[in-house]
Every structure is written in structure tokens, then in C-alpha cells.
Design an enzyme around this catalytic site. Structure first.
Site, PDB file in Angstrom:
ATOM      1  N   LYS A 226      84.633  69.495  24.263  1.00  0.00           N
ATOM      2  CA  LYS A 226      83.665  69.965  23.267  1.00  0.00           C
ATOM      3  C   LYS A 226      83.875  69.214  21.952  1.00  0.00           C
ATOM      4  O   LYS A 226      85.007  69.110  21.464  1.00  0.00           O
ATOM      5  CB  LYS A 226      83.857  71.473  23.054  1.00  0.00           C
ATOM      6  CG  LYS A 226      82.815  72.055  22.145  1.00  0.00           C
ATOM      7  CD  LYS A 226      83.021  73.536  21.947  1.00  0.00           C
ATOM      8  CE  LYS A 226      82.153  74.005  20.798  1.00  0.00           C
ATOM      9  NZ  LYS A 226      82.629  75.180  20.158  1.00  0.00           N
TER      10      LYS A 226
ATOM     11  N   LYS B 237      49.695  53.926  29.674  1.00  0.00           N
ATOM     12  CA  LYS B 237      50.871  54.263  30.490  1.00  0.00           C
ATOM     13  C   LYS B 237      50.558  54.072  31.982  1.00  0.00           C
ATOM     14  O   LYS B 237      51.386  53.578  32.743  1.00  0.00           O
ATOM     15  CB  LYS B 237      51.254  55.719  30.204  1.00  0.00           C
ATOM     16  CG  LYS B 237      52.533  56.183  30.848  1.00  0.00           C
ATOM     17  CD  LYS B 237      52.916  57.580  30.348  1.00  0.00           C
ATOM     18  CE  LYS B 237      54.064  58.152  31.126  1.00  0.00           C
ATOM     19  NZ  LYS B 237      54.424  59.502  30.700  1.00  0.00           N
TER      20      LYS B 237
ATOM     21  N   ASN C  55      64.301  69.907  26.966  1.00  0.00           N
ATOM     22  CA  ASN C  55      62.939  69.994  26.421  1.00  0.00           C
ATOM     23  C   ASN C  55      62.301  71.294  26.886  1.00  0.00           C
ATOM     24  O   ASN C  55      62.910  72.045  27.645  1.00  0.00           O
ATOM     25  CB  ASN C  55      62.111  68.758  26.805  1.00  0.00           C
ATOM     26  CG  ASN C  55      61.952  68.623  28.306  1.00  0.00           C
ATOM     27  OD1 ASN C  55      61.369  69.486  28.956  1.00  0.00           O
ATOM     28  ND2 ASN C  55      62.507  67.546  28.871  1.00  0.00           N
TER      29      ASN C  55
ATOM     30  N   LYS D 223      52.671  51.320  34.160  1.00  0.00           N
ATOM     31  CA  LYS D 223      53.588  51.765  35.210  1.00  0.00           C
ATOM     32  C   LYS D 223      53.037  51.565  36.620  1.00  0.00           C
ATOM     33  O   LYS D 223      53.710  51.887  37.596  1.00  0.00           O
ATOM     34  CB  LYS D 223      53.931  53.245  35.002  1.00  0.00           C
ATOM     35  CG  LYS D 223      54.624  53.473  33.662  1.00  0.00           C
ATOM     36  CD  LYS D 223      55.272  54.818  33.597  1.00  0.00           C
ATOM     37  CE  LYS D 223      55.978  54.985  32.269  1.00  0.00           C
ATOM     38  NZ  LYS D 223      56.869  56.119  32.244  1.00  0.00           N
TER      39      LYS D 223
END
Ligand SMILES: Cc1cc2nc3c(=O)[nH]c(=O)nc-3n(C[C@H](O)[C@H](O)[C@H](O)COP(=O)(O)O)c2cc1C
Length: 426
Positions: free
Chosen positions: A304, A357, A225, A361
């Protein structure tokens, strides 16, 4: 901040060069002050080149004052030293945030303890109101001598800090206590000494995660990311500036991490999970600023994957939810529960999602981050966030990630303060 680095006439004087560099890596400016004896061990030119400032080797050689004065105020830097009538060691004494002496000889310890001011360094000690930190280094018998021990006690009682000498091979051929502490240890002690005295993070253990994780598809491809690690790095640096002992768990980033007491490099969410669960034991604060992958390839290929006609289906499975696990573990922990801080990077319904959230959590604070903005979130130097706690919400407007980190840690300190006050109220 400006630090005066006193260097005295011991064999460990060469290590002061590394101390100087370490302080600079923490963003501090250094002015080196050498005794006459020190200059016989290391050339002042070395410090001059590293500090990019004139090195003070005598109280009879003016020079640096002009530059220091210009930095401290808006006065013209071109004004000659003597026309101002400033006295060099007094001007520097006023301008420094710390006087660090490394190595510190038995001789200088004795002079400091007894108020003898017969050169620049010893006069500076008497003139400054900045904290003083000494890293003594000498032969073991010298260190154990009653005179030296008494002088050390006098200085300790006066609030002077010490970086304890270590045991080992001494330059005189002896093996014993008296060896100058290693430069990273001296730098860490200096950074801690500079921490704001009233910071509740001083001496606390803070674990910060930063950067992305990479989830391998095969040996050459991965799912990653856009996290650069900047926000986590800024938090780690700020926590350390406030005197915390920082463990930084960093995913793969291009940026160099800031100095920390421990840096654990990880690649995948699974590695991040193991590092954080291990490091969270004994932590007072855990801040999860890393962008940890939610999914990872279920069956990464050992070779691969070859191109084929038509689409390729990749099956992903959930990664462990590190924060939720830490949240669930809290009531079971004997060592007390750390303050848990999470980040919610969202592109829509940012605040409601972040609130949800936080509750799900079991976090103390969540930092809601609208990553759809070009000037906030991933891979930019600025951020705009909302810090959401149980009963409060703080908007942190657009500013550098360093300042955002300071705002987040202010909230953490408020929580620590509230926790400390809670039993008294009960
Ligand atoms: C080779 C050599 C190594 C020395 N190493 C030390 C040392 O590690 N610690 C110390 O206290 N004195 C040491 N000394 C003695 C000091 O240099 C001496 O006391 C000197 O006057 C210190 O001056 P200063 O404290 O103004 O720097 C050493 C002397 C020599 C010749």
C-alpha cells in the site's frame, strides 16, 4: 414466454426442479405438467411453489386455465373454467411457446410417437403447435431397445428436438447411456429452441464484453470507471435469446450476469485482452461493450502506497487496444473474420469521433453513445445510441438497454445476411 414443463415418472424427476428454476432465470414462465407416475417421485407442491402456478396432474382437474386465459387476452380472469367451455389442454396448448419434457420416460416417448393421448401430457403433445423438446432418461437397455429407438426416430422425423441422455451411473445401478442430461444443458437447449426460427444468430458464436476494468495502483487502490455492465449484459442475453452460443467476458460489476454458455470473469484490461483474444478465435461476432481502461499504472506498488506531504505522481501507460488488434488480425485469420462491433462512449463530437474510431480500428459497426446525458450511457437502465456501419447509420432513440441491444443485434444480423449474399452476387 410460457413453457410447459412435462415431468414424467423417472428417477431423474427431481432434476426437473432445477430445470424449472433455470428457465425462470432466463425470464420464462413455467407451467408444470406431471404424469401420475411423476407425482410418485416428486411432490407437485414443489413445482407449485416454484412456478407459483397450479400444477397439472390430471386432465380431470380444472383450474389453471382461468389464469392462463387472463394472461393471453384481456378477458376477465374471474370467469369460471367450465362456463367458458374451454378445454384445459387445448387452452394451454395454444398459450405455450415450448413443450419441454424432462425427464421423458420410454413410456411417454412411445405414446408421443404413436399418438396415444390417455392423460394430460400426451393430449397436450397432440394439441400444441409449439416446438417440442424431450430429454429422455432411462436404463441403457431400455434406451437401446429397438422399440424405443424406433419411437425416437419417428419423433425426430416429426421435428421433435432432443437433449441427448448422458453416460454415467444410472439409478438402477448400471453404468451406461440413459442418464438424464444435466439441467443447465436442458435449459440451454430450451432457450435455443425458443429462439426465433429466422434469426441469423441461431447457432453462431457470439463473444460479448461487459463492465469496467480495474487497474491496480497498489493492493488496495485501483483506477476504475462507472460502467455497470448493463449494456453488455443486455446484448449477451438478447444474443442468447436469438439462439447464439454466447461467451460473456465480464469486468468487475455489482450486477449479476445473465445466463451465458461461458462466462469469463476478468479484472484488468490485460486480463480482458487475454480473454477476448482467446475467445475471439472461432467467434462469428465480437461485441466489445466493456469500458476497458485506456491507461494502467506503469508500475503498480506491491505494498500500500503511504500518504506523503505534497502531490503524488502516478505514471500511466497505454493498455493494449483490443479491438484494434482484432481488426488488424482479421485478414490473417484462416477461420474467417468475425463481425466486430465496438462502442464509442463520448461526451462531445460523438458521431464524428465514433466514425473516425470505426475506420481507424477496422470495425464493422460502432455504437456511438453520448455518455454526457443523464438518461444514457453508464449505470442507467436506458440508452440512446447511433449505430454506424460502412454505408448506413441508424438512430436508436431513448429506450431500455434490452431494446437497444435488440436494435444493435438487428444491425448485426443485417450484416450477416449481407455477407451471406455477397458471394452469390460475385
Ligand atoms: C424407481 C423407478 C424408476 C424408474 N425410472 C424410469 C426411468 O428413468 N425412465 C423410464 O423410462 N422409466 C422409468 N421407470 C418406469 C416408469 O415409471 C413407468 O414406465 C411408468 O409407467 C411411466 O409413467 P409415465 O411415463 O406416465 O410417467 C421407473 C420406475 C421405477 C419404479
Amino acid at each position: 414466454m410460457l413453457i410447459a414443463l412435462g415431468v414424467t415418472g423417472g428417477i431423474g424427476a427431481y432434476k426437473a426442479v432445477e430445470v424449472c428454476r433455470g428457465l425462470q432465470k432466463h425470464g420464462h414462465d413455467v407451467v408444470a405438467v406431471m404424469t401420475r407416475s411423476a407425482a410418485r417421485f416428486v411432490g407437485p407442491v414443489t413445482f407449485e411453489a416454484i412456478t407459483r402456478r397450479p400444477v397439472i396432474t390430471s386432465q380431470w382437474k380444472p383450474g389453471i386455465n382461468t389464469r392462463l386465459r387472463a394472461e393471453r387476452s384481456d378477458e376477465a380472469s374471474t370467469e369460471p373454467w367450465r362456463s367458458r367451455g374451454d378445454i384445459e389442454h387445448i387452452a394451454i396448448a395454444d398459450g405455450i411457446a415450448l413443450l419441454l419434457v424432462a425427464p421423458c420416460t420410454a413410456n411417454v416417448i412411445g405414446k408421443f410417437a404413436n399418438g396415444i393421448a390417455d392423460d394430460f401430457l400426451t393430449s397436450l403433445y397432440l394439441a400444441t403447435r409449439a416446438p417440442v423438446l424431450l430429454a429422455p432418461a432411462m436404463n441403457s437397455n431400455m434406451l437401446a431397445h429397438e422399440a424405443v429407438q424406433r419411437n425416437l426416430q419417428v419423433l425426430a422425423a416429426r421435428g421433435v428436438g432432443f437433449v441427448e441422455p448422458g453416460e454415467g451411473y444410472l439409478a438402477c445401478g448400471w453404468i451406461g447411456k440413459g442418464r438424464l442430461a444435466e439441467p443447465p444443458e436442458i435449459v440451454s437447449a430450451a432457450v435455443r429452441a425458443l429462439a426465433p426460427a429466422d434469426s441469423l444468430l441461431r447457432g453462431r458464436r457470439v463473444l460479448v464484453t461487459a463492465g469496467p476494468t480495474y487497474e491496480d495502483i497498489d493492493p488496495v487502490r485501483y483506477i476504475g470507471n462507472r460502467s455497470s455492465g448493463r449494456m453488455g449484459f443486455a446484448l449477451a442475453a438478447e444474443a442468447r435469446r436469438r439462439g447464439a452460443r454466447v461467451t460473456l467476458v465480464a469486468g468487475p460489476t455489482r450486477l449479476a450476469p445473465p445466463a451465458a454458455d461461458e462466462i469469463v470473469r476478468v479484472r484488468s484490461a490485460a486480463e480482458m485482452h487475454a480473454a477476448v483474444l482467446g475467445g475471439a478465435e472461432g467467434a462469428d461476432v465480437v461485441i466489445m461493450a466493456a469500458a476497458v481502461a485506456d491507461y494502467t499504472p506503469a508500475d503498480p506498488a506491491s505494498h500500500k502506497v503511504s500518504k506523503q506531504d505534497g502531490p503524488l505522481t502516478l505514471t500511466l501507460e497505454r493498455t493494449p487496444d483490443i479491438l484494434a488488434e482484432l481488426g488488424r488480425a482479421r485478414p490473417r485469420r484462416a477461420s474467417g473474420s468475425p463481425i466486430l462491433v465496438g462502442f464509442a462512449a463520448e461526451t462531445a463530437d460523438v458521431i464524428p469521433r465514433a466514425r473516425e474510431k470505426r475506420t481507424r480500428k477496422g470495425l464493422d459497426l460502432i455504437v456511438a453513445n453520448d455518455v454526457s446525458r443523464a438518461d444514457a450511457g453508464f449505470d442507467v437502465g436506458t440508452n440512446v445510441v447511433t449505430v454506424i456501419g460502412d454505408e448506413r447509420q441508424r438512430e436508436v432513440p431513448l429506450q431500455s438497454k434490452e431494446r437497444v441491444a435488440a436494435a444493435i443485434l438487428d444491425e448485426v444480423e443485417d450484416l450477416l445476411r449481407a455477407r451471406a449474399a455477397a458471394p452469390a452476387r460475385a
